[in-house]
Design an enzyme around this catalytic site. Structure first.
Site, short mmCIF file in Angstrom:
data_model
loop_
_atom_site.label_atom_id
_atom_site.label_comp_id
_atom_site.label_asym_id
_atom_site.label_seq_id
_atom_site.Cartn_x
_atom_site.Cartn_y
_atom_site.Cartn_z
N GLU A 97 4.26 -6.50 7.13
CA GLU A 97 3.71 -5.26 6.58
C GLU A 97 2.21 -5.43 6.53
O GLU A 97 1.71 -6.34 5.86
CB GLU A 97 4.27 -4.98 5.17
CG GLU A 97 5.72 -4.56 5.16
CD GLU A 97 6.01 -3.27 5.89
OE1 GLU A 97 5.06 -2.50 6.17
OE2 GLU A 97 7.18 -3.04 6.21
N GLN B 144 -14.79 -8.58 -0.50
CA GLN B 144 -14.26 -7.23 -0.29
C GLN B 144 -15.36 -6.20 -0.58
O GLN B 144 -15.48 -5.20 0.13
CB GLN B 144 -13.04 -6.99 -1.18
CG GLN B 144 -12.38 -5.63 -0.99
CD GLN B 144 -11.85 -5.39 0.42
OE1 GLN B 144 -11.11 -6.19 0.95
NE2 GLN B 144 -12.26 -4.28 1.03
N GLY C 262 0.06 -8.40 4.49
CA GLY C 262 -1.36 -8.75 4.48
C GLY C 262 -2.06 -8.07 5.64
O GLY C 262 -1.63 -7.01 6.10
N SER C 263 -3.12 -8.71 6.12
CA SER C 263 -3.94 -8.07 7.14
C SER C 263 -3.32 -8.20 8.54
O SER C 263 -2.47 -9.07 8.77
CB SER C 263 -5.32 -8.71 7.14
OG SER C 263 -5.20 -10.08 7.46
N CYS D 112 -2.54 -0.44 0.87
CA CYS D 112 -2.22 -0.25 2.29
C CYS D 112 -1.85 1.21 2.53
O CYS D 112 -1.97 1.70 3.65
CB CYS D 112 -1.08 -1.16 2.68
SG CYS D 112 0.30 -1.04 1.55
N LYS E 208 4.23 -18.34 -1.10
CA LYS E 208 2.79 -18.64 -1.07
C LYS E 208 2.03 -17.35 -1.37
O LYS E 208 1.90 -16.47 -0.53
CB LYS E 208 2.42 -19.20 0.31
CG LYS E 208 1.08 -19.85 0.36
CD LYS E 208 0.15 -18.89 0.83
CE LYS E 208 -1.19 -18.77 1.09
NZ LYS E 208 -2.03 -18.27 0.06
N GLU F 175 -9.43 -0.20 8.95
CA GLU F 175 -9.10 -0.21 7.53
C GLU F 175 -10.26 -0.79 6.73
O GLU F 175 -10.72 -1.88 7.01
CB GLU F 175 -7.84 -1.06 7.29
CG GLU F 175 -7.38 -1.02 5.86
CD GLU F 175 -6.14 -1.88 5.61
OE1 GLU F 175 -6.17 -3.05 6.01
OE2 GLU F 175 -5.17 -1.36 5.04
N GLY G 9 -1.17 -11.26 10.23
CA GLY G 9 0.16 -10.85 10.69
C GLY G 9 0.42 -11.29 12.13
O GLY G 9 1.52 -11.75 12.47
#
Ligand code: NAD
Length: 479
Positions: free
Chosen positions: A247, A328, A225-226, A281, A172, A380, A230
């Site tokens: 990650e 974003q 992802g974020s 990242c 996905k 972040e 996660g």
């Protein structure tokens, strides 16, 4: 002619009603339309992968080797076209898009080789006459959920080892980058994968992704992802007692000491903080700089920033492409406003830019007089925004570098062997760079972090086997 790309479920391209993919460099450019799957399609894909698993996991290693090699060859042959499509949908520059495509081809090549190198151990038992075999087996059906910022490399570094070790897949991708995802799946499908081994379900995270998390039939999930998503992956995986790997974000420090080569330090900081529009990242979003070099470093950074060409990702002269999308861009601008409110000095950039086409163009931003306690230093941002944090000496630099909830990567620019060695040993990050940008480049070595950045075994290189296989210990008494 605008392409309409479908989902791949049990070897068939299916799906209608789609989502639109817009070029962030030119909002009037429609890249394509894509099927948007629902929870039922996700369940069908999982069922297909489950049915395909017994045969694929027992297939000969040469069958897996052949598919991975063929995919690598096709990606290499089409690197310019695929890299260009990637740059068009994501907004990174052509050089970055083609470079990422080449890396994907190298990853498939690497894991083609790994199919032939999988080995186990044979050890003597404590009981005479008994042999103990330790082998690795495929885990089962692996769910792969990926972010938008490396649309081809991240899927490649998850799909390639999953297939190499005999797993079947439900993939996905992020909604913003379906073209790259579809392309890689199309290449693997045509390379000869049996039906159901690799399934693609494009669609919303809250629908398709959530249906994957809720399924009892996924044996493992690998997620990039974020942090927020996660945590959902982790909670659902614990609920279903499945293997998972995360990650996530970073707030990576690049330390610049008085004895650094200024040109090297500026190169590292410009590349680390702003290339790929800072949407990495591994971005060096905290520049931790000692007193003696601070002012020279900031002046040199401003000079270099003023020369960077921000523009259309598909223009060969562009060095910094647009931000990926409106939300974003809003996040970046909101953090720039927060930084100013917090008392940091916006020493360069941060404003919207107009170009020939309508796009999400943002002048890279540099904050000075930032502290490590400010939100812009702790959270972040995921855009072309970096903060200079002034410190008095190496000891303070190391303490600031480590004072973060994240731990993906870190870097130091210094000519001191002593400080470089001490930093490598004491930095609380999964990857450490000396006189190099903080990005992880090599595809054949482990990639991953500590603390809030990562959970579970490392990705990439031989270490990927930890996640994509499960160990079996078998005892034999032959009489
Ligand atoms: P995101 O978490 O919003 O989305 C990642 C994926 O999760 C997407 O495919 C999304 O559709 C899916 N998703 C969303 N909600 C879901 C749900 N409820 N259930 C299941 N899946 C769901 O992240 P993003 O905005 O696409 O990517 C940016 C983030 O990725 C940044 O935080 C960045 O640092 C991180 N990242 C980390 C690494 C790394 O290796 N550490 C690499 C690249 C990006």
């Amino acid at each position: 002619m605008i392409p309409f790309r479908k989902n791949l479920i049990d070897g068939e391209w299916v799906g209608d009603a789609g989502s639109r993919n817009i070029n962030p460099s030119n909002l009037d450019d429609l890249v394509g339309e894509y099927a948007s799957g629902d929870a039922e399609q996700a369940r069908q894909a999982i069922a297909a992968a489950k049915a395909a698993f017994p045969a694929w996991s027992r297939s000969g290693v040469l069958a897996r080797h052949a598919v991975l090699r063929k995919a690598s060859d096709e990606i290499t042959a089409r690197k310019d076209e695929i890299g260009r499509a990637l740059a068009r949908e994501e907004g990174k520059t052509l050089v970055e898009g083609i470079g990422e495509t080449v890396r994907a081809a190298q990853i498939f090549d690497f894991f083609a080789g790994e199919t032939l190198r999988l080995s186990g151990e044979l050890v003597p038992s404590v009981r005479p006459g008994v042999g103990v075999e330790i082998t690795r087996e495929a885990v089962g059906v692996v769910g792969i959920i990926t972010p938008w910022n490396f649309p081809i490399a991240i899927p490649a570094w998850k799909i390639a080892p999953a297939l190499a070790y005999g797993n079947t897949i439900v993939f996905k991708p992020a909604e913003l980058v379906p073209e790259s995802a579809w392309t890689i799946v199309d290449i693997l499908h045509r390379a000869g994968l049996p039906k159901g081994v690799l399934n693609l379900v494009m669609g919303k995270g809250s629908v398709v992704g959530q249906a994957m998390l809720d399924s009892p039939d996924l044996n493992a999930i690998t997620f990039t992802g974020s942090v927020g998503t996660g945590k959902r992956v982790a909670a659902a995986s614990v609920e279903h007692m499945r293997k998972y790997q995360l990650e996530m974000g970073g707030k990576n420090p690049l330390v610049v000491l008085d004895d650094a080569d200024l040109a090297v330090a500026v190169d590292c900081a410009i590349n680390g903080a702003y290339f790929s529009t800072g949407q990495r990242c591994t971005a060096s979003s905290r520049l931790v700089v000692t007193d003696g070099i601070h002012d020279r470093f900031v002046d040199a950074m401003k000079d270099r920033l003023a020369k960077l060409v921000v523009g259309d990702a598909l223009d060969a002269k562009t060095q910094i492409g647009p931000v990926v999308d409106q939300s974003q861009l809003k996040q970046d601008e909101d953090y720039i406003a927060i930084g100013r409110q917090e008392g940091a000095d916006l020493a360069f950039g941060g404003e919207r830019l107009d170009r020939e086409t309508r796009g999400f163009y943002l002048q890279p931003a540099l904050f000075t007089q930032a502290t490590n306690a400010m939100r812009i230093s702790r959270e972040e941002i995921f855009g072309p925004v970096a903060n200079v944090i002034r410190v008095k000496d190496y000891d303070e630099a190391l303490a600031v570098a480590n004072d973060t909830p994240f731990g993906l990567t870190s870097g130091i620019c210094t000519s001191s062997l002593k400080h470089a060695t001490h930093f490598k040993r004491n930095s609380e990050a999964g990857m450490v760079m000396v006189n190099l940008p903080t990005a992880g480049v090599d595809f054949h070595v482990p990639f991953g972090g500590r603390k809030g950045s990562s959970y579970g075994p490392r990705e990439q290189g031989r270490y990927a086997a930890e996640f994509y296989t499960t160990v079996k210990t078998a005892y034999t008494f032959a009489g």
